[in-house]
Structures are given as C-alpha cells and as structure tokens.
Design a protein around this motif. Structure first.
Motif, PDB file in Angstrom:
ATOM      1  N   ALA A  75     -36.944  59.795   6.464  1.00 22.26           N
ATOM      2  CA  ALA A  75     -36.917  58.454   7.054  1.00 22.26           C
ATOM      3  C   ALA A  75     -38.318  58.026   7.474  1.00 22.26           C
ATOM      4  O   ALA A  75     -38.712  56.866   7.283  1.00 22.26           O
ATOM      5  N   SER A  79     -40.143  54.862   5.874  1.00 18.87           N
ATOM      6  CA  SER A  79     -40.485  53.813   6.832  1.00 18.87           C
ATOM      7  C   SER A  79     -41.958  53.430   6.698  1.00 18.87           C
ATOM      8  O   SER A  79     -42.312  52.249   6.749  1.00 18.87           O
ATOM      9  N   GLU A  83     -43.963  49.609   5.095  1.00 17.07           N
ATOM     10  CA  GLU A  83     -44.976  48.766   5.736  1.00 17.07           C
ATOM     11  C   GLU A  83     -46.138  48.448   4.798  1.00 17.07           C
ATOM     12  O   GLU A  83     -47.021  47.659   5.153  1.00 17.07           O
ATOM     13  N   LEU A  98     -34.672  54.577   2.520  1.00 14.66           N
ATOM     14  CA  LEU A  98     -34.772  54.638   3.981  1.00 14.66           C
ATOM     15  C   LEU A  98     -33.379  54.497   4.599  1.00 14.66           C
ATOM     16  O   LEU A  98     -33.019  55.231   5.531  1.00 14.66           O
ATOM     17  N   LYS A 110     -29.918  51.333  12.488  1.00 14.51           N
ATOM     18  CA  LYS A 110     -31.180  51.261  11.750  1.00 14.51           C
ATOM     19  C   LYS A 110     -30.936  51.275  10.243  1.00 14.51           C
ATOM     20  O   LYS A 110     -31.658  50.618   9.485  1.00 14.51           O
ATOM     21  N   ALA A 114     -32.116  48.614   7.291  1.00 13.66           N
ATOM     22  CA  ALA A 114     -32.844  49.029   6.091  1.00 13.66           C
ATOM     23  C   ALA A 114     -32.167  48.495   4.830  1.00 13.66           C
ATOM     24  O   ALA A 114     -32.829  47.991   3.910  1.00 13.66           O
TER      25      ALA A 114
END
Length: 224
Positions: A75, A79, A83, A98, A110, A114
């Motif tokens: 993860a 993650s 970005e 993810l 979360k 995703a």
C-alpha cells in the motif's frame, strides 16, 4: 478483487544502467510468473538500486510484496506512485492495486477512495467497479460488527456498575444494622449451669481439704 497488474517489459536494446535495470526487471517478472514472489522481489529491489525512480521497478515490487501478503508495504509503494505524474491508464492501474492492498489490510474506507480514483482515471474498469462495491459491503459489515462490540461492552460495563452499586447499598445497610444481641438462655439452662458450678466448687474444696490433711508439721528442737 484479486486482479493485480505487472509491468512486462518488451525486449529492447538500451545502454548502460537502463539495460542492467531491465535485466533485473525481466528476471523478476520471470520468477513472478513462476510464483516465486520472494525471489522476484529481490530482483525488483536490485532494479531499484540501479534506478531508484524506476516506475516499473516500484510497481512490480509493490505487486510482489502484495503477493507475499505484506499489504502495508505494498500500500505504501502504490500510494507513493499515485502521487507521481503518470498517465491516466497508469494511474488507474496504480490506484487499483492500492485499493487491493488496502482492502486486504481491512482499511475499507481508504480502499474505497483508491478504487474511486482508479475509476476516475479509467471509468470502464469493471474490476475496480466490482471491488468498489465489495469494499463498501465489507465496510458496512465492519461498522455493524464494531457497533455490536460496542453495545456488548457497554452492556458489560453497565452490569458491572450495577453490581458495584448493589454491593455499596448492601454495605450501607449492613452498617445501619444494630449489633447482634447475645442469645438468651432459658431458666432451666441457667439453673443447670449454677448447679454445675456449685458441684465444681464442692469438689474443689474437698480436694483442698484432702491436701491439707496430708501436711505434716515437723517440730524443731531447740539446741541451747
């Protein structure tokens, strides 16, 4: 839900570091396809030692550690990739993986976010759509279970508090009670006890008299 993506390299001639990086990636992919995820992970890490910014190396490493059930690390990898400045197709794949990692880690809220990001970048991704609904269902189940656990704990706490209150009230009532009175004896019992005492006293006096009768006084002659 278990669909994971791996970046497969097409054979190409590249100079220097890129060629070495791709050699490790190809070997990692070969081992991954054989199911040897631990060995594949090592080759992906070697590729990243050559090029720390390798998107292919990071993506495939995240996939390998996911297969090893190291969901926290996978993860974190995906993650970080999310970005970066990637194309929509790549972003969709990154967020899909993810979401899978977070789903397995039971971080359902979360994972839902995703999968939403994956669908923003690829609205036609049926796997992400399915996984999104599955994550929502798991979140609802988790919330219901948490509420049941909370209700059960509250019930136990209340029962304990009620027992403590009952004990305190009982203690207060016990303190207010007068001390117990000595048991009264009947007249007959008192007379029997008195007679027994007289008999004991009589026996004692007779014993003393017998002892006194045995005492012999010896005269002392004066020698003067």
């Amino acid at each position: 839900m278990n669909r994971l993506l791996l970046i497969v390299l097409i054979g190409m001639t590249l100079p220097g570091f890129a060629q070495k990086e791709n050699r490790y990636l190809r070997e990692g992919n070969r081992l991954f396809e054989k199911g040897d995820f631990s060995a594949a992970e090592k080759d992906y890490r070697k590729a990243l030692e050559v090029n720390r910014e390798s998107m292919k190396g990071q993506f495939n490493l995240g996939t390998a550690v996911y297969k090893e059930k190291n969901y926290e690390e996978s993860a974190g990898i995906f993650s970080g990739l999310g970005e970066k400045n990637l194309g929509k197709s790549d972003k969709a794949e990154v967020f899909h993986n993810l979401g899978n990692s977070l789903l397995e880690a039971q971080q359902y809220e979360k994972s839902i976010e995703a999968y939403k990001q994956a669908l923003l970048n690829n609205p036609d991704d049926l796997d992400s759509k399915y996984n999104l609904e599955y994550a929502r269902m798991k979140l609802q189940q988790q919330q219901q279970q948490n509420q049941q656990n909370k209700d059960q704990q509250d019930k136990q706490d209340q029962q304990k508090e009620d027992q403590q209150d009952q004990q305190q009230n009982q203690d207060k009532q016990d303190q207010k009670k007068p001390p117990p009175k000595p048991d009264k004896i009947s007249k007959e019992d008192a007379e029997r006890m008195l007679e027994a005492m007289k008999n004991d006293e009589k026996k004692t006096m007779e014993k003393v008299k017998k002892q006194q009768a045995k005492v012999v006084v010896v005269g002392i002659e004066k020698d003067w």
